[in-house]
Design a protein around this motif. Structure first.
Motif, mmCIF file in Angstrom:
data_model
loop_
_atom_site.group_PDB
_atom_site.id
_atom_site.type_symbol
_atom_site.label_atom_id
_atom_site.label_comp_id
_atom_site.label_asym_id
_atom_site.label_seq_id
_atom_site.Cartn_x
_atom_site.Cartn_y
_atom_site.Cartn_z
ATOM 1 N N GLY A 134 59.361 47.279 51.292
ATOM 2 C CA GLY A 134 60.346 47.296 50.220
ATOM 3 C C GLY A 134 61.310 46.144 50.392
ATOM 4 O O GLY A 134 61.192 45.338 51.335
ATOM 5 N N SER A 135 62.283 46.075 49.495
ATOM 6 C CA SER A 135 63.226 44.958 49.521
ATOM 7 C C SER A 135 64.089 44.942 50.778
ATOM 8 O O SER A 135 64.413 43.868 51.287
ATOM 9 C CB SER A 135 64.173 45.053 48.328
ATOM 10 O OG SER A 135 63.458 44.841 47.148
ATOM 11 N N ALA A 136 64.497 46.118 51.250
ATOM 12 C CA ALA A 136 65.439 46.145 52.373
ATOM 13 C C ALA A 136 64.880 45.415 53.605
ATOM 14 O O ALA A 136 65.519 44.480 54.107
ATOM 15 C CB ALA A 136 65.854 47.581 52.689
ATOM 16 N N TYR A 163 63.442 51.128 36.622
ATOM 17 C CA TYR A 163 63.348 52.314 37.476
ATOM 18 C C TYR A 163 63.507 53.529 36.580
ATOM 19 O O TYR A 163 64.572 53.698 35.962
ATOM 20 C CB TYR A 163 64.462 52.316 38.535
ATOM 21 C CG TYR A 163 64.656 50.949 39.174
ATOM 22 C CD1 TYR A 163 63.928 50.571 40.291
ATOM 23 C CD2 TYR A 163 65.545 50.025 38.607
ATOM 24 C CE1 TYR A 163 64.071 49.306 40.840
ATOM 25 C CE2 TYR A 163 65.696 48.762 39.150
ATOM 26 C CZ TYR A 163 64.955 48.414 40.266
ATOM 27 O OH TYR A 163 65.096 47.162 40.795
ATOM 28 N N THR A 199 58.497 52.552 39.059
ATOM 29 C CA THR A 199 59.012 51.197 38.849
ATOM 30 C C THR A 199 57.936 50.349 38.179
ATOM 31 O O THR A 199 56.782 50.766 38.062
ATOM 32 C CB THR A 199 59.419 50.515 40.179
ATOM 33 O OG1 THR A 199 58.232 50.118 40.860
ATOM 34 C CG2 THR A 199 60.240 51.432 41.073
ATOM 35 N N VAL A 200 58.337 49.141 37.827
ATOM 36 C CA VAL A 200 57.367 48.201 37.239
ATOM 37 C C VAL A 200 56.210 47.947 38.207
ATOM 38 O O VAL A 200 55.075 47.723 37.781
ATOM 39 C CB VAL A 200 58.079 46.895 36.808
ATOM 40 C CG1 VAL A 200 58.771 46.214 37.975
ATOM 41 C CG2 VAL A 200 57.122 45.929 36.134
ATOM 42 N N SER A 201 56.479 48.042 39.505
ATOM 43 C CA SER A 201 55.399 47.834 40.473
ATOM 44 C C SER A 201 54.410 48.990 40.452
ATOM 45 O O SER A 201 53.197 48.788 40.411
ATOM 46 C CB SER A 201 55.967 47.693 41.888
ATOM 47 O OG SER A 201 56.806 46.582 41.975
ATOM 48 N N ALA A 234 58.613 42.780 48.263
ATOM 49 C CA ALA A 234 58.743 44.224 48.497
ATOM 50 C C ALA A 234 57.411 44.970 48.499
ATOM 51 O O ALA A 234 57.403 46.193 48.480
ATOM 52 C CB ALA A 234 59.679 44.832 47.446
ATOM 53 N N ALA A 285 62.558 44.102 36.227
ATOM 54 C CA ALA A 285 62.305 45.322 37.003
ATOM 55 C C ALA A 285 62.926 46.507 36.273
ATOM 56 O O ALA A 285 63.886 46.336 35.518
ATOM 57 C CB ALA A 285 62.901 45.189 38.394
ATOM 58 N N PRO A 309 66.539 48.299 45.971
ATOM 59 C CA PRO A 309 67.059 48.548 44.622
ATOM 60 C C PRO A 309 66.666 49.908 44.048
ATOM 61 O O PRO A 309 67.474 50.562 43.388
ATOM 62 C CB PRO A 309 66.468 47.403 43.788
ATOM 63 C CG PRO A 309 65.298 46.915 44.585
ATOM 64 C CD PRO A 309 65.635 47.134 46.016
ATOM 65 N N THR A 310 65.438 50.351 44.305
ATOM 66 C CA THR A 310 64.993 51.646 43.766
ATOM 67 C C THR A 310 65.840 52.761 44.369
ATOM 68 O O THR A 310 66.257 53.701 43.686
ATOM 69 C CB THR A 310 63.493 51.870 44.090
ATOM 70 O OG1 THR A 310 62.800 50.639 43.905
ATOM 71 C CG2 THR A 310 62.894 52.925 43.210
ATOM 72 N N VAL A 350 55.881 43.851 41.847
ATOM 73 C CA VAL A 350 56.424 42.891 40.884
ATOM 74 C C VAL A 350 56.968 41.622 41.565
ATOM 75 O O VAL A 350 56.895 40.530 40.995
ATOM 76 C CB VAL A 350 57.498 43.566 40.000
ATOM 77 C CG1 VAL A 350 58.760 43.891 40.790
ATOM 78 C CG2 VAL A 350 57.821 42.725 38.796
ATOM 79 N N ASN A 351 57.486 41.755 42.779
ATOM 80 C CA ASN A 351 58.063 40.581 43.444
ATOM 81 C C ASN A 351 56.975 39.674 44.006
ATOM 82 O O ASN A 351 57.133 38.452 44.032
ATOM 83 C CB ASN A 351 59.052 41.013 44.521
ATOM 84 C CG ASN A 351 60.137 41.891 43.935
ATOM 85 O OD1 ASN A 351 60.267 43.048 44.271
ATOM 86 N ND2 ASN A 351 60.874 41.337 42.985
ATOM 87 N N PHE A 354 60.345 53.649 47.654
ATOM 88 C CA PHE A 354 60.685 52.459 48.455
ATOM 89 C C PHE A 354 61.794 52.833 49.452
ATOM 90 O O PHE A 354 62.490 53.830 49.260
ATOM 91 C CB PHE A 354 61.159 51.327 47.537
ATOM 92 C CG PHE A 354 60.048 50.715 46.719
ATOM 93 C CD1 PHE A 354 59.217 49.742 47.259
ATOM 94 C CD2 PHE A 354 59.813 51.132 45.415
ATOM 95 C CE1 PHE A 354 58.181 49.190 46.512
ATOM 96 C CE2 PHE A 354 58.773 50.593 44.662
ATOM 97 C CZ PHE A 354 57.960 49.612 45.217
ATOM 98 N N PRO A 355 61.992 52.003 50.496
ATOM 99 C CA PRO A 355 62.931 52.383 51.558
ATOM 100 C C PRO A 355 64.410 52.362 51.149
ATOM 101 O O PRO A 355 64.795 51.703 50.180
ATOM 102 C CB PRO A 355 62.697 51.326 52.648
ATOM 103 C CG PRO A 355 61.498 50.565 52.268
ATOM 104 C CD PRO A 355 61.264 50.755 50.811
HETATM 105 N N1 GLU Z 1 60.539 45.534 43.837
HETATM 106 C C1 GLU Z 1 60.219 46.924 43.770
HETATM 107 C C2 GLU Z 1 59.946 47.309 42.329
HETATM 108 O O1 GLU Z 1 60.627 46.855 41.427
HETATM 109 C C3 GLU Z 1 61.302 47.754 44.381
HETATM 110 C C4 GLU Z 1 61.521 47.436 45.824
HETATM 111 C C5 GLU Z 1 62.456 48.345 46.576
HETATM 112 O O2 GLU Z 1 63.095 49.218 45.973
HETATM 113 O O3 GLU Z 1 62.547 48.189 47.795
HETATM 114 O O4 GLU Z 1 59.027 48.026 42.048
#
Ligand code: GLU
Length: 319
Positions: free
Chosen positions: A182-184, A248, A89-91, A154, A246, A38-39, A159-160, A33-34
């Motif tokens: 991603g989240s950013a 990682y 990740t959970v995703s 994301a 979530a 969070p990752t 997951v989101n 993820f970017p």
């Molecule tokens: N929501 C993602 C996940 O838990 C991570 C998103 C991110 O790191 O930008 O798999």
């Protein structure tokens, strides 16, 4: 003395030379993820300390797209020598495998679990201009305006996205899924007012909530997060069966030598438990874990199965 040296040399010659001195060069950690998400946040914190412990740098490489599955496919294809690992990740390992028909990997068979580093709650927030001030107001506003608003997430099938689809099914609402890499980038658009709502992993949303650029309505998990003690859980607002966590964790390609795997697992586990690193993780609202390869392998299977049943029970399909 000379005799001892000869014995040592003879023993060294018997050891498998390939990974006798692992690691003897930098290790790449693929973050799928970017930067700024969070990752990436937890990956960089853990990589810095694990590198110190291993005596070789752990270099973060962001390979983004398709809800993290592109970076994870690259991890699965890498040489299983320990020099390329990825942050699952959970995703990538829990949700996407059930929703992406052409996924290039099997979340269990194609990886060597190393250590699950961190877990984190998820948080539902809105742009401060959005009319809802509480979760109850949010639910009635969405019900009264079916299909009108979007929620940023994301990645489709991550997951989101799924967490929100599931919540909308429970509450009888309809919103449009607006997916980002991603989240950013998802946060940038929510704070900027392009999309009014975001369901995100906690660490990336926290700074925006603290600076009042986002208004938090509910957090997942059984307890409130000490970083935002005023934000109530979904459970305490009536949604007891709704939980989305979530995580990682470091994985390598399938077929890694056990000694290399264990050396990495010990270094990463030690890294996230190091008091200074753990404190930094906790400041983001995440919880350091650092479990063993066997425990992480068990978790991956359990998460894959849990999300399969959530998806089937709620008949979730990608929009
Ligand atoms: N929501 C993602 C996940 O838990 C991570 C998103 C991110 O790191 O930008 O798999």
């Amino acid at each position: 003395m000379i005799r001892k040296t000869c014995v040592a040399l003879a023993l060294a010659a018997l050891l498998p030379a390939a990974h006798a001195e692992f690691p003897d060069r930098p290790i790449t950690l693929i973050v799928p993820f970017p930067a700024g998400g969070p990752t990436d946040i937890v990956g960089r914190l853990a990589a810095a300390k694990a590198g110190e412990i291993l005596g070789q740098q752990v270099v973060v490489e962001n390979r983004t797209g398709a809800s993290g599955t592109i970076g994870m496919a690259a991890t699965a294809r890498a040489k299983p020598d320990g020099y390329t690992v990825g942050l699952a990740t959970v995703s990538t390992h829990g949700t996407a495998p059930h929703l992406f028909p052409k996924l290039a990997y099997d979340p269990v068979k194609d990886f060597t679990p190393i250590s699950n580093l961190v877990t984190s709650p998820n948080i539902l927030s809105v742009n401060p201009q959005y009319p809802a001030r509480t979760l109850a107001e949010f639910v009635s506003h969405v019900r009264a305006n079916p299909g009108k608003d979007g929620y940023a997430n994301a990645g489709a099938g991550g997951v989101n996205d799924l967490g929100m689809i599931w919540f909308l099914q429970i509450t009888g609402g309809k919103m449009n899924s607006i997916s980002y890499r991603g989240s950013a980038p998802a946060l940038t658009d929510t704070v900027g007012g392009v999309v009014p709502v975001i369901f995100d992993n906690f660490p990336s949303s926290l700074p925006y909530i603290k600076s009042n650029h986002l208004r938090a309505l509910a957090i997942t998990g059984t307890a409130r997060n000490p970083r935002l003690p005023d934000v109530p859980t979904f459970a305490e607002q009536g949604y007891k069966d709704y939980d989305v966590t979530a995580w990682y964790g470091v994985v390598g390609p399938a077929g890694m030598p056990a000694d290399v795997r264990d050396k990495l697992a010990q270094a990463f586990a030690k890294a996230v438990r190091d008091p200074a690193t753990a404190a930094k993780m906790e400041e983001t609202g995440a919880f350091p874990l650092g479990n063993s390869p066997a425990e992480f392998g068990e978790q991956i299977r359990a998460e894959r199965d849990r999300w399969k049943s959530v998806i089937e029970r709620a008949q979730i399909k990608l929009q």
